[in-house]
Design an enzyme around this catalytic site. Structure first.
Site, PDB file in Angstrom:
ATOM      1  N   PRO A  14      -9.790 -30.176  25.857  1.00 50.42           N
ATOM      2  CA  PRO A  14      -9.953 -28.799  25.365  1.00 50.42           C
ATOM      3  C   PRO A  14      -9.131 -27.752  26.094  1.00 50.42           C
ATOM      4  O   PRO A  14      -8.536 -26.874  25.456  1.00 50.42           O
ATOM      5  CB  PRO A  14     -11.452 -28.555  25.545  1.00 50.42           C
ATOM      6  CG  PRO A  14     -12.074 -29.906  25.436  1.00 50.42           C
ATOM      7  CD  PRO A  14     -11.097 -30.847  26.068  1.00 50.42           C
ATOM      8  N   ARG A  52      10.063 -35.331   1.305  1.00 50.07           N
ATOM      9  CA  ARG A  52      11.167 -36.164   0.840  1.00 50.07           C
ATOM     10  C   ARG A  52      11.528 -35.979  -0.628  1.00 50.07           C
ATOM     11  O   ARG A  52      12.723 -35.985  -0.964  1.00 50.07           O
ATOM     12  CB  ARG A  52      10.867 -37.637   1.169  1.00 50.07           C
ATOM     13  CG  ARG A  52      11.159 -37.969   2.620  1.00 50.07           C
ATOM     14  CD  ARG A  52      10.633 -39.329   3.044  1.00 50.07           C
ATOM     15  NE  ARG A  52       9.208 -39.277   3.351  1.00 50.07           N
ATOM     16  CZ  ARG A  52       8.524 -40.302   3.877  1.00 50.07           C
ATOM     17  NH1 ARG A  52       9.143 -41.450   4.121  1.00 50.07           N
ATOM     18  NH2 ARG A  52       7.233 -40.167   4.137  1.00 50.07           N
ATOM     19  N   ASP A  68      -5.593 -33.461  22.678  1.00 48.29           N
ATOM     20  CA  ASP A  68      -5.685 -33.467  24.127  1.00 48.29           C
ATOM     21  C   ASP A  68      -7.033 -32.881  24.540  1.00 48.29           C
ATOM     22  O   ASP A  68      -7.855 -32.521  23.689  1.00 48.29           O
ATOM     23  CB  ASP A  68      -4.535 -32.665  24.739  1.00 48.29           C
ATOM     24  CG  ASP A  68      -4.059 -33.255  26.066  1.00 48.29           C
ATOM     25  OD1 ASP A  68      -4.929 -33.583  26.907  1.00 48.29           O
ATOM     26  OD2 ASP A  68      -2.830 -33.379  26.263  1.00 48.29           O
ATOM     27  N   LYS A  81      -0.146 -31.165  15.556  1.00 42.72           N
ATOM     28  CA  LYS A  81      -1.320 -32.046  15.608  1.00 42.72           C
ATOM     29  C   LYS A  81      -1.787 -32.258  17.047  1.00 42.72           C
ATOM     30  O   LYS A  81      -1.854 -33.386  17.548  1.00 42.72           O
ATOM     31  CB  LYS A  81      -1.012 -33.388  14.928  1.00 42.72           C
ATOM     32  CG  LYS A  81      -0.644 -33.274  13.454  1.00 42.72           C
ATOM     33  CD  LYS A  81      -0.410 -34.656  12.849  1.00 42.72           C
ATOM     34  CE  LYS A  81      -0.091 -34.554  11.371  1.00 42.72           C
ATOM     35  NZ  LYS A  81       1.254 -33.993  11.118  1.00 42.72           N
ATOM     36  N   ASP A 109      11.509 -31.703   8.386  1.00 42.65           N
ATOM     37  CA  ASP A 109      11.560 -32.986   9.103  1.00 42.65           C
ATOM     38  C   ASP A 109      13.009 -33.426   9.219  1.00 42.65           C
ATOM     39  O   ASP A 109      13.473 -34.365   8.547  1.00 42.65           O
ATOM     40  CB  ASP A 109      10.715 -34.029   8.368  1.00 42.65           C
ATOM     41  CG  ASP A 109       9.240 -33.706   8.423  1.00 42.65           C
ATOM     42  OD1 ASP A 109       8.821 -32.977   9.342  1.00 42.65           O
ATOM     43  OD2 ASP A 109       8.494 -34.175   7.541  1.00 42.65           O
ATOM     44  N   THR A 147      -2.520 -39.634   6.245  1.00 40.60           N
ATOM     45  CA  THR A 147      -2.425 -40.198   4.891  1.00 40.60           C
ATOM     46  C   THR A 147      -1.788 -41.580   4.824  1.00 40.60           C
ATOM     47  O   THR A 147      -1.794 -42.197   3.763  1.00 40.60           O
ATOM     48  CB  THR A 147      -1.643 -39.234   3.966  1.00 40.60           C
ATOM     49  OG1 THR A 147      -0.422 -38.856   4.600  1.00 40.60           O
ATOM     50  CG2 THR A 147      -2.458 -37.989   3.664  1.00 40.60           C
TER      51      THR A 147
END
Length: 244
Positions: A69, A214, A67, A64, A12, A117
């Site tokens: 299929p 992190r 949209d 992730k 990230d 989460t």
């Protein structure tokens, strides 16, 4: 798998230069590197080719997909052989969750994202979910995990707090990948995660892989921090009981 192989480190970071630095520091200390939206938008598919051809490391493509299929199917079919895991939101529906034959041939395992989460029951209720699911995250995750498995997914992404229930319901071969992992020894300033667990707790609960970002990335010595996480993974595996 060896304990180290269960640790996923998310890249990230804003650019390839920073990603290369962490790959150099952590290759050999973690099992997979995760490529998410920030890095993919900055560097594009060429970075995935770099991972495979130059860095020579496998990765988790965590875009992730969410949209229709046909679009998801075409996107999955273009994932190269360096990817080991990829994600699709379960609430795209069953058709979007069906694995791509091309990705399957390349060894890519498809995971359904159940409930992010950072979400709380208040968030979910405000988004229109029925109260029985908004107020019982485990019930919601089990519902969505069942949809993912029925569609042909290899597993799900869920919080560590739901890992044990997923394993008990769907068995040891249905993969569980848990983000939101926070070692007790690592403070994360301004943390936006809500449903969190330590590495030890998540592995003991049944997680196959954990994503730790992190606490490793912000550490003075990221490799040493990764080593501490791996030690917790090893202890969690040793102490794990039940069907997981």
């Amino acid at each position: 798998m060896q304990p180290r192989e269960r640790l996923i480190f998310p890249l990230d970071v804003p650019n390839k230069k920073e990603a290369e630095r962490f790959i150099s520091l952590l290759k050999g200390h973690v099992g997979l590197f995760k490529v998410g939206l920030e890095l993919f938008v900055a560097e594009g598919p060429a970075f995935l080719q770099y991972m495979t051809d130059t860095a020579r490391t496998e990765y988790f493509l965590d875009l992730k997909f969410h949209d229709i299929p046909a679009t998801v199917k075409r996107a999955l079919s273009r994932i190269n052989a360096g990817a080991r895991l990829a994600t699709v939101h379960v609430d795209t529906g069953r058709e979007s969750l069906k694995p791509s034959p091309e990705a399957w041939e390349n060894g890519v395992k498809l995971l359904g994202v159940t409930a992010l989460t950072h979400l709380t029951p208040d968030d979910l209720e405000a988004m229109g979910l029925a109260r029985e699911y908004a107020r019982d995250l485990t019930k919601l995750v089990l519902l969505r995990a069942g949809i993912a498995r029925a569609a042909g997914c290899d597993g799900v992404v869920c919080a560590g707090t739901e890992a044990r229930a997923v394993k008990q319901e769907f068995g040891p071969n249905f993969l569980v990948v848990c983000p939101g992992i926070r070692p007790a020894w690592a403070a994360v300033p301004g943390d936006d995660q809500r449903r969190v667990m330590t590495p030890y707790e998540a592995i003991k609960a049944g997680a196959d892989y954990i994503v730790v970002g992190r606490p490793i990335r912000l550490a003075t010595d990221p490799a040493a921090a990764a080593g501490k996480v791996v030690a917790e993974i090893e202890q969690g595996r040793r102490d794990r009981s039940g069907p997981a």
